[in-house]
Design a protein around this motif. Sequence first.
Motif, mmCIF file in Angstrom:
data_model
loop_
_atom_site.group_PDB
_atom_site.id
_atom_site.type_symbol
_atom_site.label_atom_id
_atom_site.label_comp_id
_atom_site.label_asym_id
_atom_site.label_seq_id
_atom_site.Cartn_x
_atom_site.Cartn_y
_atom_site.Cartn_z
ATOM 1 N N ALA A 86 0.825 -1.024 -0.100
ATOM 2 C CA ALA A 86 -0.115 0.130 -0.114
ATOM 3 C C ALA A 86 0.657 1.118 -0.023
ATOM 4 O O ALA A 86 0.344 2.360 -0.423
ATOM 5 C CB ALA A 86 -1.014 -0.002 1.097
ATOM 6 N N GLY A 91 10.200 7.669 5.319
ATOM 7 C CA GLY A 91 11.035 8.019 6.651
ATOM 8 C C GLY A 91 10.352 7.255 7.920
ATOM 9 O O GLY A 91 8.731 7.332 7.707
ATOM 10 N N ILE A 93 9.520 8.015 11.925
ATOM 11 C CA ILE A 93 9.846 8.841 13.318
ATOM 12 C C ILE A 93 9.320 7.791 14.300
ATOM 13 O O ILE A 93 8.257 7.837 14.180
ATOM 14 C CB ILE A 93 9.208 10.292 13.248
ATOM 15 C CG1 ILE A 93 10.146 10.907 12.118
ATOM 16 C CG2 ILE A 93 9.842 10.854 14.566
ATOM 17 C CD1 ILE A 93 9.276 12.329 11.708
ATOM 18 N N ASP B 7 3.454 5.812 19.056
ATOM 19 C CA ASP B 7 4.783 5.863 19.243
ATOM 20 C C ASP B 7 5.571 6.508 18.128
ATOM 21 O O ASP B 7 6.843 6.522 18.106
ATOM 22 C CB ASP B 7 5.279 4.325 19.169
ATOM 23 C CG ASP B 7 5.142 3.741 20.630
ATOM 24 O OD1 ASP B 7 4.467 4.630 21.522
ATOM 25 O OD2 ASP B 7 5.599 2.596 20.888
ATOM 26 N N GLY B 8 4.886 7.172 17.089
ATOM 27 C CA GLY B 8 5.810 7.772 16.190
ATOM 28 C C GLY B 8 4.825 8.041 14.790
ATOM 29 O O GLY B 8 3.736 7.752 14.662
ATOM 30 N N VAL B 9 5.426 8.487 13.774
ATOM 31 C CA VAL B 9 4.781 8.673 12.303
ATOM 32 C C VAL B 9 5.854 7.878 11.301
ATOM 33 O O VAL B 9 6.847 7.711 11.416
ATOM 34 C CB VAL B 9 4.475 10.060 12.204
ATOM 35 C CG1 VAL B 9 3.363 10.542 12.873
ATOM 36 C CG2 VAL B 9 5.727 10.984 12.371
ATOM 37 N N VAL B 10 4.950 7.696 10.103
ATOM 38 C CA VAL B 10 5.623 7.261 9.055
ATOM 39 C C VAL B 10 5.299 8.003 7.957
ATOM 40 O O VAL B 10 4.101 8.670 7.562
ATOM 41 C CB VAL B 10 5.026 5.733 8.736
ATOM 42 C CG1 VAL B 10 4.929 5.300 7.360
ATOM 43 C CG2 VAL B 10 5.455 4.776 9.839
ATOM 44 N N ILE B 11 6.430 8.327 7.080
ATOM 45 C CA ILE B 11 6.320 9.297 5.900
ATOM 46 C C ILE B 11 6.122 8.551 4.687
ATOM 47 O O ILE B 11 6.920 7.759 4.372
ATOM 48 C CB ILE B 11 7.544 10.192 5.986
ATOM 49 C CG1 ILE B 11 7.526 11.194 7.297
ATOM 50 C CG2 ILE B 11 7.205 11.463 4.830
ATOM 51 C CD1 ILE B 11 8.846 11.280 8.006
ATOM 52 N N THR B 12 5.157 8.839 3.792
ATOM 53 C CA THR B 12 5.209 7.964 2.533
ATOM 54 C C THR B 12 4.657 9.067 1.580
ATOM 55 O O THR B 12 3.901 9.833 1.796
ATOM 56 C CB THR B 12 4.321 6.881 2.630
ATOM 57 O OG1 THR B 12 4.299 6.431 1.358
ATOM 58 C CG2 THR B 12 3.052 7.131 2.868
ATOM 59 N N THR B 13 5.447 8.974 0.168
ATOM 60 C CA THR B 13 4.957 9.897 -0.723
ATOM 61 C C THR B 13 4.433 8.853 -1.914
ATOM 62 O O THR B 13 3.169 9.099 -2.400
ATOM 63 C CB THR B 13 5.967 10.629 -1.389
ATOM 64 O OG1 THR B 13 7.163 9.608 -1.534
ATOM 65 C CG2 THR B 13 6.336 11.647 -0.436
ATOM 66 N N CYS B 15 2.361 6.045 -2.635
ATOM 67 C CA CYS B 15 1.212 5.265 -1.883
ATOM 68 C C CYS B 15 -0.082 5.055 -2.592
ATOM 69 O O CYS B 15 -0.189 5.737 -3.433
ATOM 70 C CB CYS B 15 0.979 5.811 -0.423
ATOM 71 S SG CYS B 15 0.429 7.273 -0.385
ATOM 72 N N LEU B 19 -4.662 6.625 1.116
ATOM 73 C CA LEU B 19 -3.641 7.018 2.143
ATOM 74 C C LEU B 19 -3.461 8.585 2.157
ATOM 75 O O LEU B 19 -3.162 9.087 3.310
ATOM 76 C CB LEU B 19 -2.247 6.447 2.132
ATOM 77 C CG LEU B 19 -2.061 5.056 2.824
ATOM 78 C CD1 LEU B 19 -2.117 3.845 1.803
ATOM 79 C CD2 LEU B 19 -0.967 4.964 3.655
ATOM 80 N N SER B 24 0.181 8.869 8.878
ATOM 81 C CA SER B 24 0.050 7.263 9.086
ATOM 82 C C SER B 24 0.924 7.291 10.338
ATOM 83 O O SER B 24 2.172 7.817 10.389
ATOM 84 C CB SER B 24 0.926 6.738 8.056
ATOM 85 O OG SER B 24 0.101 6.768 6.826
ATOM 86 N N ILE B 26 2.207 5.275 13.925
ATOM 87 C CA ILE B 26 2.865 3.944 14.547
ATOM 88 C C ILE B 26 1.929 3.564 15.821
ATOM 89 O O ILE B 26 1.892 4.330 16.726
ATOM 90 C CB ILE B 26 4.224 4.012 14.699
ATOM 91 C CG1 ILE B 26 5.248 4.285 13.341
ATOM 92 C CG2 ILE B 26 4.665 2.670 15.126
ATOM 93 C CD1 ILE B 26 6.452 4.433 13.607
ATOM 94 N N PRO B 40 4.290 -3.243 16.569
ATOM 95 C CA PRO B 40 3.494 -1.939 16.202
ATOM 96 C C PRO B 40 2.739 -2.106 14.910
ATOM 97 O O PRO B 40 2.943 -2.928 13.878
ATOM 98 C CB PRO B 40 4.617 -0.959 16.178
ATOM 99 C CG PRO B 40 5.585 -1.166 16.951
ATOM 100 C CD PRO B 40 5.667 -2.574 16.633
ATOM 101 N N ILE B 42 0.393 0.213 11.571
ATOM 102 C CA ILE B 42 0.412 1.523 11.050
ATOM 103 C C ILE B 42 -1.010 1.694 10.950
ATOM 104 O O ILE B 42 -1.620 0.973 9.939
ATOM 105 C CB ILE B 42 1.538 1.577 9.764
ATOM 106 C CG1 ILE B 42 2.900 1.147 9.711
ATOM 107 C CG2 ILE B 42 1.321 2.992 9.240
ATOM 108 C CD1 ILE B 42 3.593 1.840 10.779
#
Lengths: 109, 89
Positions: A86, A91, A93, B7-13, B15, B19, B24, B26, B40, B42
């Motif tokens: 998907a 990155g 964090i 607990d955090g974030v996820v970066i996606t371009t 996708c 989304l 997104s 964690i 964890p 997402i």
Amino acid sequence: MRLGHVIGNVTLNIAEPALRGGRLLLVQPFGKPQFGGAAPTPLAKGATVVVYDELSAGLGEIIGFTEGAEATMPFTQPTPVDAYNAAIIDGIIYQPPAAAPAGRGSGQR
Amino acid sequence: MQLARIDGVVITTVCHPSLVGYRSVICQPIDGAGDDQGPPVIAIDPHGAALHSRVFYTTDGSSLRALLGDPHSPLRNMVCAIVDPAATR
């Protein structure tokens, strides 16, 4: 959605017509250490997943894949797919609280 | 729905279109006492939950597809409630 390292791809010989032309990745799913930046678990240890890919993720990249019935949703005609790519992750964090109490079990979600 | 901690974030371009426009995050599944339960997951987060806040995320894809209005979305997890920090058992 779960994350995973792309560690290879799969080429099919005789396959369902719906899978023809598809691109399949070999993915090692993340455990908690991988969120903190650890290397992927070696093939023998982890439960490697074959993921259908339409975003053309490359080797070594981190992807977010979904599994089960949701993996078949993006297709217009019924496709026997169990995991779908998907998102290609740019990155992560990851900042768990310092005193994160260790969980009792670490069963698969 | 599953109780979890952000607990955090996820970066996606690159996708799936469903989304796009959502964070997104964690989500670390936790039990009532706050102990981690498994790896964890997402989830997309339309509510802007803060780091380390406790949330509920849904694991039902069909209701999520209806909410997003996208019958082809491969997503299953979405943060649908943020637990009030003052809420104590």
